[in-house]
Design an enzyme around this catalytic site. Structure first.
Site, mmCIF file in Angstrom:
data_model
loop_
_atom_site.group_PDB
_atom_site.id
_atom_site.type_symbol
_atom_site.label_atom_id
_atom_site.label_comp_id
_atom_site.label_asym_id
_atom_site.label_seq_id
_atom_site.Cartn_x
_atom_site.Cartn_y
_atom_site.Cartn_z
ATOM 1 C CG HIS A 245 -1.930 -1.160 1.102
ATOM 2 N ND1 HIS A 245 -2.962 -1.163 0.186
ATOM 3 C CD2 HIS A 245 -1.989 -2.345 1.744
ATOM 4 C CE1 HIS A 245 -3.623 -2.304 0.291
ATOM 5 N NE2 HIS A 245 -3.059 -3.047 1.226
ATOM 6 N NE ARG B 203 -2.166 2.495 -7.374
ATOM 7 C CZ ARG B 203 -2.816 2.767 -6.248
ATOM 8 N NH1 ARG B 203 -2.568 3.887 -5.569
ATOM 9 N NH2 ARG B 203 -3.745 1.944 -5.807
ATOM 10 N N GLY C 265 -11.411 -3.420 -4.550
ATOM 11 C CA GLY C 265 -10.018 -3.575 -4.114
ATOM 12 C C GLY C 265 -9.505 -2.250 -3.616
ATOM 13 C CD GLU D 198 -8.462 -4.641 0.236
ATOM 14 O OE1 GLU D 198 -8.426 -3.916 -0.777
ATOM 15 O OE2 GLU D 198 -7.801 -5.698 0.331
ATOM 16 C CD GLU E 198 -13.916 -12.424 -7.070
ATOM 17 O OE1 GLU E 198 -13.852 -11.770 -5.997
ATOM 18 O OE2 GLU E 198 -13.009 -12.431 -7.910
ATOM 19 C CD GLU F 99 -3.774 0.041 -9.150
ATOM 20 O OE1 GLU F 99 -3.735 -0.930 -9.947
ATOM 21 O OE2 GLU F 99 -3.034 0.152 -8.162
ATOM 22 C CD GLU G 285 -1.196 -8.243 -8.472
ATOM 23 O OE1 GLU G 285 -2.207 -7.906 -7.845
ATOM 24 O OE2 GLU G 285 -0.192 -7.514 -8.576
HETATM 25 N N1 GJV Z 1 -12.065 -8.604 -3.843
HETATM 26 C C1 GJV Z 1 -11.724 -7.649 -2.936
HETATM 27 N N2 GJV Z 1 -10.523 -7.057 -2.888
HETATM 28 C C2 GJV Z 1 -9.613 -7.427 -3.799
HETATM 29 C C3 GJV Z 1 -9.888 -8.422 -4.774
HETATM 30 C C4 GJV Z 1 -11.177 -9.021 -4.763
HETATM 31 N N3 GJV Z 1 -11.493 -9.972 -5.628
HETATM 32 N N4 GJV Z 1 -8.785 -8.607 -5.525
HETATM 33 C C5 GJV Z 1 -7.860 -7.746 -5.062
HETATM 34 N N5 GJV Z 1 -8.341 -7.045 -4.017
HETATM 35 N N6 GJV Z 1 -3.460 -3.320 -9.092
HETATM 36 N N7 GJV Z 1 -2.742 -5.463 -9.036
HETATM 37 C C6 GJV Z 1 -7.635 -6.001 -3.263
HETATM 38 C C7 GJV Z 1 -6.315 -6.427 -2.665
HETATM 39 O O1 GJV Z 1 -6.454 -6.981 -1.392
HETATM 40 C C8 GJV Z 1 -5.552 -5.126 -2.632
HETATM 41 O O2 GJV Z 1 -5.777 -4.384 -1.476
HETATM 42 C C9 GJV Z 1 -6.076 -4.387 -3.828
HETATM 43 O O3 GJV Z 1 -7.303 -4.987 -4.183
HETATM 44 C C10 GJV Z 1 -5.118 -4.545 -4.982
HETATM 45 C C11 GJV Z 1 -4.875 -3.253 -5.638
HETATM 46 C C12 GJV Z 1 -3.599 -3.197 -6.426
HETATM 47 N N8 GJV Z 1 -3.277 -4.378 -7.136
HETATM 48 C C13 GJV Z 1 -3.153 -4.388 -8.460
#
Ligand code: GJV
Length: 493
Positions: A101, A110, A134, A157, A186, A200, A209
């Site tokens: 974070h 960003r 997220g 989150e 989901e 994001e 990811e």
């Molecule tokens: N549901 C809730 N939170 C999520 C999910 C999901 N399916 N997938 C990811 N996150 N840009 N690659 C949250 C994760 O825990 C993190 O705090 C954030 O989204 C990722 C954001 C940056 N990652 C990325």
């Protein structure tokens, strides 16, 4: 190999189930759908097997297949200790700590891009229902609450960070507008559809990811008809480039360390450092050998989860300056459409001509550098193939040709044969595959009559160059080498 062949003939074919769909390229690869049952006749390499489906026979990627357990157990299919293909524990675990974070919030380009989108659309956001998927520490949701007057922001989150996010919302006086929902998107339940889905979700090389899947599922379930996606589209860009520093550090180093010849370690170095992409690479604009090319464009309104299994793109570069072609560099750009009529769209560009972001760029090294000259053209294809088992991972495969107009002594068009690199993203995948790369078919044998099931080590093929009239007799497991008298093939020892 004779012994293997004999074994193959003796063994009766084994049945395997396809873990996910695969589209073969070339006439000797089989295409199949998820759930298809294939008969595997032979396993000539760890990566490519010889299999049959509906009486058609061809090569199939081994990692797409799984042998079925003796009896399928419907109500208890998650065996104890079986690993989660989404690796959620690890994934959300890492987002439960501050390190990532901090990295994301410190990334001004960003974070400011999202802030700008909200600010420049603040009037249109009034009384709108927003989902921030997220949300992490909740920064985007807080921008919404501070800079606009939405009716509500659902900040979703899944990691344990959400407990702090709630506090941050309260601490900043936004609890009236921002509702933090802890859990996976989901499994989310909402009282209403949303007008705007902001997230994001972009990973390295855009898709790594595969958080985008969660966004698409949420879109289909919760975005009202006519609702807006932020970002609205995304593109992956590629450029052929020099990487003198990285090449010197990992490869040329072995030429004469402390006055000694360590070159026998170079093949090892190639395996270890160049068969996986280098993330967090910052390329200088000056190291780009051509104008960048968008190879993949995703429309966040029409993109489907199933499209993510295999995404194909093409590229065509005109080399603008002579130099050493060490590899391809990739990055992404996302666009946010404006809700305000005539309002300017916002763009977040992670390329070398923009402010560096925490994603930086991704470098894919060639097996061997190639000199290129202004006027040469490089064209080819890129395929992003999602790992059928480890759902947050993918393999990037590129094929290309270099057409040189200058560097030809005997006055005929010089053509570089296609190269195939199977680049492995992530640790998981590298455990699934062997270290040996192979490809069946391929373009090497296009103009010469050779076995259709040529297998080659990619590293050996990379420098292959065919001149018209010079045929190479490539056999299975052949090495293609450049010698003083041209290009020759010999079996791999
Ligand atoms: N549901 C809730 N939170 C999520 C999910 C999901 N399916 N997938 C990811 N996150 N840009 N690659 C949250 C994760 O825990 C993190 O705090 C954030 O989204 C990722 C954001 C940056 N990652 C990325």
């Amino acid at each position: 190999m004779q012994t293997e062949k004999e074994d193959e003939d003796d063994a009766s074919p084994e049945e395997y189930v396809a873990l996910s769909s695969f589209t073969g390229s070339g006439s000797d690869q089989l295409s199949f759908h998820s759930g298809d049952r294939l008969l595997v006749h032979a396993k000539p390499s760890s990566e490519w097997w010889w299999a049959e489906l509906h009486e058609v026979i061809g090569y199939v990627p081994a990692r797409y297949l799984r042998q079925e357990a003796a009896e399928e157990d419907d109500d208890d299919d998650e065996e104890e200790g079986e690993e989660d293909p989404w690796q959620d524990e690890e994934y959300f675990g890492s987002y439960g700590t501050l390190r990532l974070h901090l990295e994301m919030l410190s990334d001004k380009s960003r974070t400011e891009a999202y802030r700008q989108v909200i600010l420049s659309n603040s009037a249109s956001l009034r009384n709108k229902v927003v989902m921030d998927l997220g949300c992490g520490t909740g920064i985007i949701s807080l921008f919404c609450a501070q800079l606009a007057q939405p009716s509500v922001v659902y900040a979703v989150e899944a990691s344990s960070m959400s407990e702090y996010t709630r506090q941050l919302v309260k601490q900043n006086g936004c609890e009236e507008l921002v509702t933090v929902l802890q859990g996976r998107a989901e499994e989310l339940e909402l009282p209403e559809q949303v007008d705007i889905l902001v997230s994001e979700w972009m990973g390295n090389c855009l898709l790594f990811e595969f958080m985008v899947e969660s966004v698409l599922l949420a879109r289909d379930r919760w975005l009202r008809e006519g609702g807006v996606m932020w970002p609205s589209s995304a593109a992956l860009t590629l450029v052929p480039c020099q990487a003198h520093g990285y090449y010197a550090e990992k490869m040329a180093f072995w030429e004469r360390p402390y006055g000694l010849d360590f070159t026998p370690l170079q093949p090892l170095a190639q395996q270890e450092f160049f068969t996986k992409p280098k993330f967090s690479h910052l390329i200088e604009p000056d190291d780009c050998l051509a104008a960048p090319c968008n190879v993949i464009c995703l429309d966040m309104y029409t993109l489907q989860v199933k499209d993510l299994e295999e995404i194909k793109g093409q590229f065509h570069f005109c080399v603008e300056k002579s130099g050493v072609f060490h590899g391809f560099t990739a990055w992404f750009t996302v666009h946010f459409e404006s809700l305000e009529t005539g309002g300017a769209a916002v763009e977040l560009n992670t390329g070398p001509n923009s402010e560096p972001t925490h994603w930086k760029q991704t470098l894919f090294m060639l097996d061997r550098p190639v000199s290129v000259y202004a006027g040469d053209s490089i064209h080819g294809t890129i395929v992003l193939r999602r790992n059928p088992v480890w759902r947050r991972h993918m393999t990037v495969t590129m094929h290309w040709n270099i057409n040189s107009s200058t560097e030809d002594t005997d006055n005929c068009q010089a053509n570089f044969d296609s190269l195939t690199i199977f680049i492995k993203l992530g640790q998981r995948l590298s455990q699934c595959g062997g270290d040996r790369f192979s490809a069946s078919g391929g373009d090497l044998q296009k103009n010469s009559k050779i076995l259709s099931s040529v297998e080659f080590r990619v590293s050996e093929v990379s420098a292959a160059r065919r001149r018209p009239g010079k045929k190479c007799d490539c056999r299975r497991n052949a090495t293609v080498k450049r010698g003083s008298s041209g290009w020759t093939c010999s079996p791999i020892a």
